[in-house]
Design a protein around this motif. Structure first.
Motif, PDB file in Angstrom:
ATOM      1  N   ILE A  23       0.843  -1.191   0.000  1.00  0.00           N
ATOM      2  CA  ILE A  23       0.000   0.000   0.000  1.00  0.00           C
ATOM      3  C   ILE A  23       0.880   1.243   0.000  1.00  0.00           C
ATOM      4  CG2 ILE A  23      -1.867   1.228   1.166  1.00  0.00           C
ATOM      5  CD1 ILE A  23      -2.510  -1.387   2.652  1.00  0.00           C
ATOM      6  N   ARG A  24       0.798   2.034  -1.063  1.00  0.00           N
ATOM      7  CA  ARG A  24       1.561   3.282  -1.159  1.00  0.00           C
ATOM      8  C   ARG A  24       0.582   4.451  -1.106  1.00  0.00           C
ATOM      9  NH1 ARG A  24       5.377   1.740  -6.414  1.00  0.00           N
ATOM     10  NH2 ARG A  24       5.981  -0.351  -5.701  1.00  0.00           N
ATOM     11  N   THR A  25       0.831   5.398  -0.226  1.00  0.00           N
ATOM     12  CA  THR A  25      -0.096   6.518  -0.069  1.00  0.00           C
ATOM     13  C   THR A  25       0.642   7.853  -0.014  1.00  0.00           C
ATOM     14  OG1 THR A  25      -0.089   6.529   2.352  1.00  0.00           O
ATOM     15  CG2 THR A  25      -1.656   5.042   1.268  1.00  0.00           C
ATOM     16  N   GLY A  26      -0.106   8.901  -0.306  1.00  0.00           N
ATOM     17  CA  GLY A  26       0.397  10.259  -0.211  1.00  0.00           C
ATOM     18  C   GLY A  26      -0.764  11.204   0.031  1.00  0.00           C
ATOM     19  N   ASP A  27      -0.473  12.486   0.101  1.00  0.00           N
ATOM     20  CA  ASP A  27      -1.513  13.480   0.359  1.00  0.00           C
ATOM     21  C   ASP A  27      -1.068  14.815  -0.236  1.00  0.00           C
ATOM     22  OD1 ASP A  27      -3.452  15.194   1.282  1.00  0.00           O
ATOM     23  OD2 ASP A  27      -3.444  14.424   3.334  1.00  0.00           O
ATOM     24  N   VAL A  28      -1.577  15.124  -1.413  1.00  0.00           N
ATOM     25  CA  VAL A  28      -1.174  16.362  -2.086  1.00  0.00           C
ATOM     26  C   VAL A  28      -1.658  17.594  -1.325  1.00  0.00           C
ATOM     27  CG1 VAL A  28      -3.194  16.473  -3.605  1.00  0.00           C
ATOM     28  CG2 VAL A  28      -1.041  17.510  -4.340  1.00  0.00           C
ATOM     29  N   ALA A  29      -2.678  17.440  -0.490  1.00  0.00           N
ATOM     30  CA  ALA A  29      -3.154  18.570   0.312  1.00  0.00           C
ATOM     31  C   ALA A  29      -2.071  19.051   1.275  1.00  0.00           C
ATOM     32  CB  ALA A  29      -4.415  18.183   1.090  1.00  0.00           C
ATOM     33  N   LEU A  30      -1.235  18.145   1.754  1.00  0.00           N
ATOM     34  CA  LEU A  30      -0.129  18.539   2.631  1.00  0.00           C
ATOM     35  C   LEU A  30       0.880  19.392   1.872  1.00  0.00           C
ATOM     36  CD1 LEU A  30       0.470  15.169   4.516  1.00  0.00           C
ATOM     37  CD2 LEU A  30      -0.204  17.329   5.580  1.00  0.00           C
ATOM     38  N   PHE A  31       1.185  18.996   0.634  1.00  0.00           N
ATOM     39  CA  PHE A  31       2.133  19.761  -0.184  1.00  0.00           C
ATOM     40  C   PHE A  31       1.574  21.144  -0.484  1.00  0.00           C
ATOM     41  CE2 PHE A  31       4.022  20.753  -4.437  1.00  0.00           C
ATOM     42  CZ  PHE A  31       5.340  20.850  -4.028  1.00  0.00           C
ATOM     43  N   ASN A  32       0.306  21.212  -0.845  1.00  0.00           N
ATOM     44  CA  ASN A  32      -0.317  22.506  -1.130  1.00  0.00           C
ATOM     45  C   ASN A  32      -0.362  23.390   0.111  1.00  0.00           C
ATOM     46  OD1 ASN A  32      -0.805  21.995  -3.868  1.00  0.00           O
ATOM     47  ND2 ASN A  32      -2.744  20.969  -3.432  1.00  0.00           N
ATOM     48  N   ALA A  33      -0.626  22.787   1.272  1.00  0.00           N
ATOM     49  CA  ALA A  33      -0.653  23.555   2.520  1.00  0.00           C
ATOM     50  C   ALA A  33       0.726  24.118   2.836  1.00  0.00           C
ATOM     51  CB  ALA A  33      -1.143  22.675   3.672  1.00  0.00           C
ATOM     52  N   LEU A  34       1.769  23.341   2.551  1.00  0.00           N
ATOM     53  CA  LEU A  34       3.126  23.823   2.781  1.00  0.00           C
ATOM     54  C   LEU A  34       3.445  25.011   1.877  1.00  0.00           C
ATOM     55  CD1 LEU A  34       5.929  23.508   4.080  1.00  0.00           C
ATOM     56  CD2 LEU A  34       6.514  21.962   2.202  1.00  0.00           C
ATOM     57  N   LEU A  35       3.076  24.915   0.599  1.00  0.00           N
ATOM     58  CA  LEU A  35       3.327  26.019  -0.323  1.00  0.00           C
ATOM     59  C   LEU A  35       2.591  27.280   0.129  1.00  0.00           C
ATOM     60  CD1 LEU A  35       3.193  24.286  -3.833  1.00  0.00           C
ATOM     61  CD2 LEU A  35       5.168  24.698  -2.354  1.00  0.00           C
ATOM     62  N   ASP A  36       1.365  27.108   0.623  1.00  0.00           N
ATOM     63  CA  ASP A  36       0.609  28.260   1.128  1.00  0.00           C
ATOM     64  C   ASP A  36       1.312  28.879   2.334  1.00  0.00           C
ATOM     65  OD1 ASP A  36      -1.329  27.922  -0.814  1.00  0.00           O
ATOM     66  OD2 ASP A  36      -2.692  26.817   0.497  1.00  0.00           O
ATOM     67  N   ALA A  37       1.794  28.023   3.234  1.00  0.00           N
ATOM     68  CA  ALA A  37       2.430  28.515   4.458  1.00  0.00           C
ATOM     69  C   ALA A  37       3.749  29.234   4.158  1.00  0.00           C
ATOM     70  CB  ALA A  37       2.679  27.357   5.422  1.00  0.00           C
TER      71      ALA A  37
END
Length: 260
Positions: A23-37
């Motif tokens: 099972i391989r997982t990720g979360d692009v919302a985390l990357f987008n949140a980092l760019l916003d921050a």
């Protein structure tokens, strides 16, 4: 719903007799949140998101963005100077006017919007490189991988050290992990990576792939959350959605080998 979708995907592989699943997982919302921050220029943000979605080497592009800007003159110096400090809307209006004067709507197959984005990117880069502090944070973020619990600890440590507020995105990630465990998924056997993406720009959060262990390239089931998809197809507002695709031929072939 994210956890339910992953559980259903695992049921799909089990229905074909395929049990040894990675099972391989990720979360692009985390990357987008980092760019916003990090509060990056919109040009840099769009470029990094594009790299992430297209699975281009972010490490390589980060170094290019960090490099000192070249002093070599450009035949478009006047245009770049006029766009200095502009936002995307203003840049698009300016380039649209220029294209209208020239009597064309595209150049070399590029649309007006694509040309405006390119000019705006060049103008921004001439004004200064991507801050080294941001590069350091991005690289540390993209190196976080392992089981979800360890990843959460790494993310919280990063936000503390870098003094960034990613609490909402991390809390949502942690909540999803809890629901996965409640669904009977062995979270410790789940591989999470902040750099994982499916290469499709409509995903907005959770992403996953199921692989037969030892088969690194071919997914058996893959999907995630794509709240942005319906707006790309014409919806006036985002519509929450999550789902997956099943490669039936691959599952059938592997299931036969396992059962042989």
């Amino acid at each position: 719903a994210d956890a339910e979708t992953l559980a259903l995907a695992l049921e799909a592989t089990a229905a074909f007799g395929v049990q040894d699943v990675e099972i391989r997982t990720g979360d692009v919302a985390l990357f987008n949140a980092l760019l916003d921050a990090l509060d990056l220029y919109p040009v840099w943000r769009r470029r990094l998101v594009k790299d992430f979605n297209r699975k281009i080497s972010l490490e390589q592009d980060l170094e290019r963005l960090a490099a000192a800007t070249t002093a070599s003159p450009s035949e478009y110096e006047g245009v770049l100077a006029a766009l200095a400090g502009s936002d995307r809307k203003a840049a698009l209006a300016f380039v649209t006017d220029l294209m209208s004067i020239a009597g064309t709507t595209n150049v070399g197959g590029r649309t007006t919007a694509e040309i405006a984005d390119r000019f705006l990117e060049q103008s921004t880069l001439k004004g200064g490189a991507l801050p080294r502090e941001a590069i350091t944070v991005l690289k540390r973020f993209l190196s976080i991988a392992g089981n979800p619990d360890d990843a959460i600890a790494g993310l919280r440590a990063l936000t503390t050290d870098a003094k960034l507020d990613l609490a909402a995105a991390i809390d949502q990630f942690e909540s999803r992990v809890g629901f996965m465990a409640a669904r009977g998924i062995d979270v410790k056997q789940t591989r999470f990576s902040t750099a994982f993406g499916r290469g499709l720009d409509y995903y907005t959060g959770f992403e996953f792939e199921l692989h037969h262990r030892g088969n690194g390239a071919e997914p058996l089931v893959a999907g995630g959350r794509y709240d942005r998809l319906m707006t790309q197809l014409g919806s006036g507002e985002p519509i929450p959605a999550v789902g997956f695709s099943v490669w039936v031929d691959a599952l059938t072939r592997i299931g036969r080998k396992v059962g042989a």
